[in-house]
Design a protein around this motif. Structure first.
Motif, PDB file in Angstrom:
ATOM      1  N   SER A 104       0.840  -1.196   0.000  1.00  0.00           N
ATOM      2  CA  SER A 104       0.000   0.000   0.000  1.00  0.00           C
ATOM      3  C   SER A 104       0.870   1.240   0.000  1.00  0.00           C
ATOM      4  O   SER A 104       1.596   1.507   0.968  1.00  0.00           O
ATOM      5  CB  SER A 104      -0.908  -0.002   1.229  1.00  0.00           C
ATOM      6  OG  SER A 104      -1.473   1.271   1.412  1.00  0.00           O
ATOM      7  N   TRP A 135      -8.630   2.760   8.163  1.00  0.00           N
ATOM      8  CA  TRP A 135      -7.847   1.663   7.588  1.00  0.00           C
ATOM      9  C   TRP A 135      -8.366   0.304   8.049  1.00  0.00           C
ATOM     10  O   TRP A 135      -8.239  -0.688   7.343  1.00  0.00           O
ATOM     11  CB  TRP A 135      -6.383   1.809   8.000  1.00  0.00           C
ATOM     12  CG  TRP A 135      -5.628   2.813   7.189  1.00  0.00           C
ATOM     13  CD1 TRP A 135      -6.078   3.502   6.109  1.00  0.00           C
ATOM     14  CD2 TRP A 135      -4.289   3.257   7.415  1.00  0.00           C
ATOM     15  NE1 TRP A 135      -5.111   4.352   5.626  1.00  0.00           N
ATOM     16  CE2 TRP A 135      -4.009   4.217   6.410  1.00  0.00           C
ATOM     17  CE3 TRP A 135      -3.315   2.949   8.345  1.00  0.00           C
ATOM     18  CZ2 TRP A 135      -2.774   4.860   6.326  1.00  0.00           C
ATOM     19  CZ3 TRP A 135      -2.088   3.586   8.265  1.00  0.00           C
ATOM     20  CH2 TRP A 135      -1.821   4.529   7.262  1.00  0.00           C
ATOM     21  N   PRO A 139     -11.512  -1.983   4.861  1.00  0.00           N
ATOM     22  CA  PRO A 139     -11.431  -3.360   4.354  1.00  0.00           C
ATOM     23  C   PRO A 139     -12.565  -4.246   4.848  1.00  0.00           C
ATOM     24  O   PRO A 139     -13.023  -5.140   4.119  1.00  0.00           O
ATOM     25  CB  PRO A 139     -10.067  -3.846   4.885  1.00  0.00           C
ATOM     26  CG  PRO A 139      -9.280  -2.608   5.115  1.00  0.00           C
ATOM     27  CD  PRO A 139     -10.278  -1.588   5.566  1.00  0.00           C
ATOM     28  N   SER A 289      -5.905   2.607   1.162  1.00  0.00           N
ATOM     29  CA  SER A 289      -5.153   1.642   0.378  1.00  0.00           C
ATOM     30  C   SER A 289      -6.084   0.864  -0.533  1.00  0.00           C
ATOM     31  O   SER A 289      -6.870   0.033  -0.072  1.00  0.00           O
ATOM     32  CB  SER A 289      -4.414   0.667   1.299  1.00  0.00           C
ATOM     33  OG  SER A 289      -3.893  -0.408   0.553  1.00  0.00           O
ATOM     34  N   ILE A 292      -5.205  -3.048  -0.339  1.00  0.00           N
ATOM     35  CA  ILE A 292      -5.713  -3.817   0.800  1.00  0.00           C
ATOM     36  C   ILE A 292      -7.235  -3.933   0.742  1.00  0.00           C
ATOM     37  O   ILE A 292      -7.800  -4.999   1.015  1.00  0.00           O
ATOM     38  CB  ILE A 292      -5.250  -3.171   2.120  1.00  0.00           C
ATOM     39  CG1 ILE A 292      -3.736  -3.362   2.265  1.00  0.00           C
ATOM     40  CG2 ILE A 292      -5.991  -3.764   3.302  1.00  0.00           C
ATOM     41  CD1 ILE A 292      -3.166  -2.799   3.537  1.00  0.00           C
ATOM     42  N   THR A 295      -7.966  -6.482  -1.865  1.00  0.00           N
ATOM     43  CA  THR A 295      -7.642  -7.822  -1.382  1.00  0.00           C
ATOM     44  C   THR A 295      -8.763  -8.374  -0.516  1.00  0.00           C
ATOM     45  O   THR A 295      -9.184  -9.532  -0.670  1.00  0.00           O
ATOM     46  CB  THR A 295      -6.325  -7.801  -0.583  1.00  0.00           C
ATOM     47  OG1 THR A 295      -5.260  -7.380  -1.434  1.00  0.00           O
ATOM     48  CG2 THR A 295      -6.000  -9.186  -0.034  1.00  0.00           C
ATOM     49  N   ILE A 365      -1.659 -10.325   3.155  1.00  0.00           N
ATOM     50  CA  ILE A 365      -2.100  -9.308   4.112  1.00  0.00           C
ATOM     51  C   ILE A 365      -0.983  -8.991   5.104  1.00  0.00           C
ATOM     52  O   ILE A 365      -0.773  -7.833   5.477  1.00  0.00           O
ATOM     53  CB  ILE A 365      -3.377  -9.781   4.836  1.00  0.00           C
ATOM     54  CG1 ILE A 365      -4.537  -9.900   3.839  1.00  0.00           C
ATOM     55  CG2 ILE A 365      -3.741  -8.825   5.962  1.00  0.00           C
ATOM     56  CD1 ILE A 365      -5.807 -10.452   4.439  1.00  0.00           C
ATOM     57  N   GLN A 368       1.552  -6.791   3.356  1.00  0.00           N
ATOM     58  CA  GLN A 368       0.993  -5.465   3.095  1.00  0.00           C
ATOM     59  C   GLN A 368       0.985  -4.605   4.356  1.00  0.00           C
ATOM     60  O   GLN A 368       0.939  -3.377   4.262  1.00  0.00           O
ATOM     61  CB  GLN A 368      -0.433  -5.603   2.544  1.00  0.00           C
ATOM     62  CG  GLN A 368      -0.467  -6.111   1.104  1.00  0.00           C
ATOM     63  CD  GLN A 368      -1.877  -6.341   0.610  1.00  0.00           C
ATOM     64  OE1 GLN A 368      -2.821  -6.370   1.396  1.00  0.00           O
ATOM     65  NE2 GLN A 368      -2.026  -6.534  -0.683  1.00  0.00           N
ATOM     66  N   ASN A 369       1.044  -5.231   5.519  1.00  0.00           N
ATOM     67  CA  ASN A 369       1.137  -4.469   6.755  1.00  0.00           C
ATOM     68  C   ASN A 369       2.578  -4.334   7.231  1.00  0.00           C
ATOM     69  O   ASN A 369       2.915  -3.357   7.903  1.00  0.00           O
ATOM     70  CB  ASN A 369       0.296  -5.137   7.848  1.00  0.00           C
ATOM     71  CG  ASN A 369      -1.198  -4.933   7.648  1.00  0.00           C
ATOM     72  OD1 ASN A 369      -1.757  -3.925   8.040  1.00  0.00           O
ATOM     73  ND2 ASN A 369      -1.855  -5.892   6.999  1.00  0.00           N
TER      74      ASN A 369
END
Length: 391
Positions: A104, A135, A139, A289, A292, A295, A365, A368-369
């Motif tokens: 992201s 955030w 998602p 993002s 994310i 996803t 995931i 991505q974090n």
């Protein structure tokens, strides 16, 4: 000296914008290029146009949030700190690309700026908290909306969207005049034309959404220094266009690395839901993002398809049993081909394990974090050291 630092800052910002264009064009227009509806040059041109529109309209709100509101001390953004922040954004994104996970850019940029804010004791924790909450919430919203679509509406949508390709070109061009005149191919059906328009429109929506959120990642630190925003948006969008016309060709060859691997119906669902969420957040100045959110939309769509329930009849007595999990009804024999999401007939619904791989999803995931955390921690450590010994 000031001119030299400004030039260095602009170069780093242009480099970030260049990579944004290269990484986002494939996911946005991969389906259109892969199906022959658009050429790579046409996809790059549309990406450049709609990214700029998103950046010029809603993108400035996100740039203001990151460049002027996230830090409480106006003078903390200097040309030197801006160059360092942009460098950490670029390096952290490189780590994500190295591991093959699309990171992201928004979370990475916010992380680098937050690292500067914590190190200098100038972070506005209220605004940071609001961003962090969205955030988490965004998602989840994407997951549940996509899950409900997959559970209740997907078969109907799939029947509407399904397009049977015919032989020959979708469009032909008469080049006898000064300007080529397009016309439908000899075997082209109206349904094919509608499908092509839908695919291109979805790409344009994704490009617009990317512009609303991602332009800030390239220019926000310089906005914080006091550089005029309009020229920065123009320069940043130009860098994105260069990336779209050059390195994006690689991602277009493979149709991108995220939602574009899905069948048409699923790609449309994911793209629309994720783009609307990201655009809505950009409208209120929240950097979001797309990667994310998209996803989690993919996971939600797969979960919704896998957990659909049906009513089965005992057959002999003609009585109906209560709802039964589809996963228990559709266990495949070893070696049997399992259709992809959207490729199966509405009544042939695969089990949950066939629609998405939880371990792969978890790895994506996680990375991505991790990438934004690297950006945050790295920026904090660097600025803490610099403030201690130099400033």
């Amino acid at each position: 000296m000031v001119e030299l630092l400004l030039g260095m800052g602009l170069l780093v910002a242009l480099f970030v914008g260049y990579n944004i264009g290269g990484s986002t064009t494939g996911p946005a227009f991969g389906p259109a290029v892969g199906s022959g509806v658009l050429s790579k040059a046409g996809a790059a041109a549309l990406m450049s146009i709609f990214f700029f529109i998103g950046a010029w309209t809603l993108g400035r709100r996100v740039a203001t949030t990151l460049g002027k509101e996230l830090l409480t001390r106006p003078g903390i953004f200097t040309m030197e700190t801006s160059i360092v922040v942009l460098s950490f954004i670029g390096l952290a994104l490189f780590v994500g690309n190295f591991f093959g996970v699309p990171a992201s850019t928004s979370m990475t940029a916010v992380g680098a700026i937050a690292g500067l804010g914590v190190a200098s004791n100038s972070l506005d924790w209220a605004i940071m908290g609001e961003i962090a909450v969205w955030w988490i919430v965004a998602p989840i919203i994407g997951f549940w909306i996509s899950g409900m679509i997959g559970r209740y509406l997907y078969p109907t949508l799939n029947r509407w969207v399904a397009v049977q390709s015919t032989e020959g070109d979708l469009l032909t061009f008469d080049r006898s005049g000064i300007l080529p005149r397009p016309s439908l191919g000899p075997n082209t059906t109206r349904r094919e034309v509608v499908g092509a328009v839908v695919v291109v429109s979805i790409g344009c929506l994704m490009a617009f959404s990317s512009g609303t959120s991602n332009i800030a990642n390239a220019i926000a630190p310089l906005v914080g220094v006091g550089v005029a925003m309009n020229p920065l948006i123009l320069l940043g969008s130009a860098a994105v266009a260069v990336g779209a016309f050059t390195i994006a060709r690689r991602t277009l060859d493979t149709l991108g690395n995220d939602i574009t691997d899905l069948p048409l119906t699923a790609a449309i669902v994911v793209a629309v839901v994720a783009s609307v969420i990201v655009t809505a957040l950009s409208a209120i100045g929240i950097p979001a993002s797309f990667v994310i959110v998209a996803t989690m939309c993919i996971v939600g769509l797969g979960w919704g398809r896998a957990t659909r329930t049906v009513t089965v009849s005992e057959g002999i007595r003609g009585e109906e049993k209560p709802n039964v999990s589809v996963g228990a009804l559709t266990a495949e024999e070893p070696g049997e081909d399992v259709p992809e999401i959207g490729e199966e007939e509405p009544e042939d619904i695969p089990s949950a394990g066939d629609l998405f791989d939880p371990s792969t999803t978890g790895r994506v995931i996680l990375m991505q974090n991790v990438v934004p955390i690297l950006s945050t921690v790295g920026a904090y450590a660097a600025f803490r050291l610099l403030f201690t010994f130099f400033w």
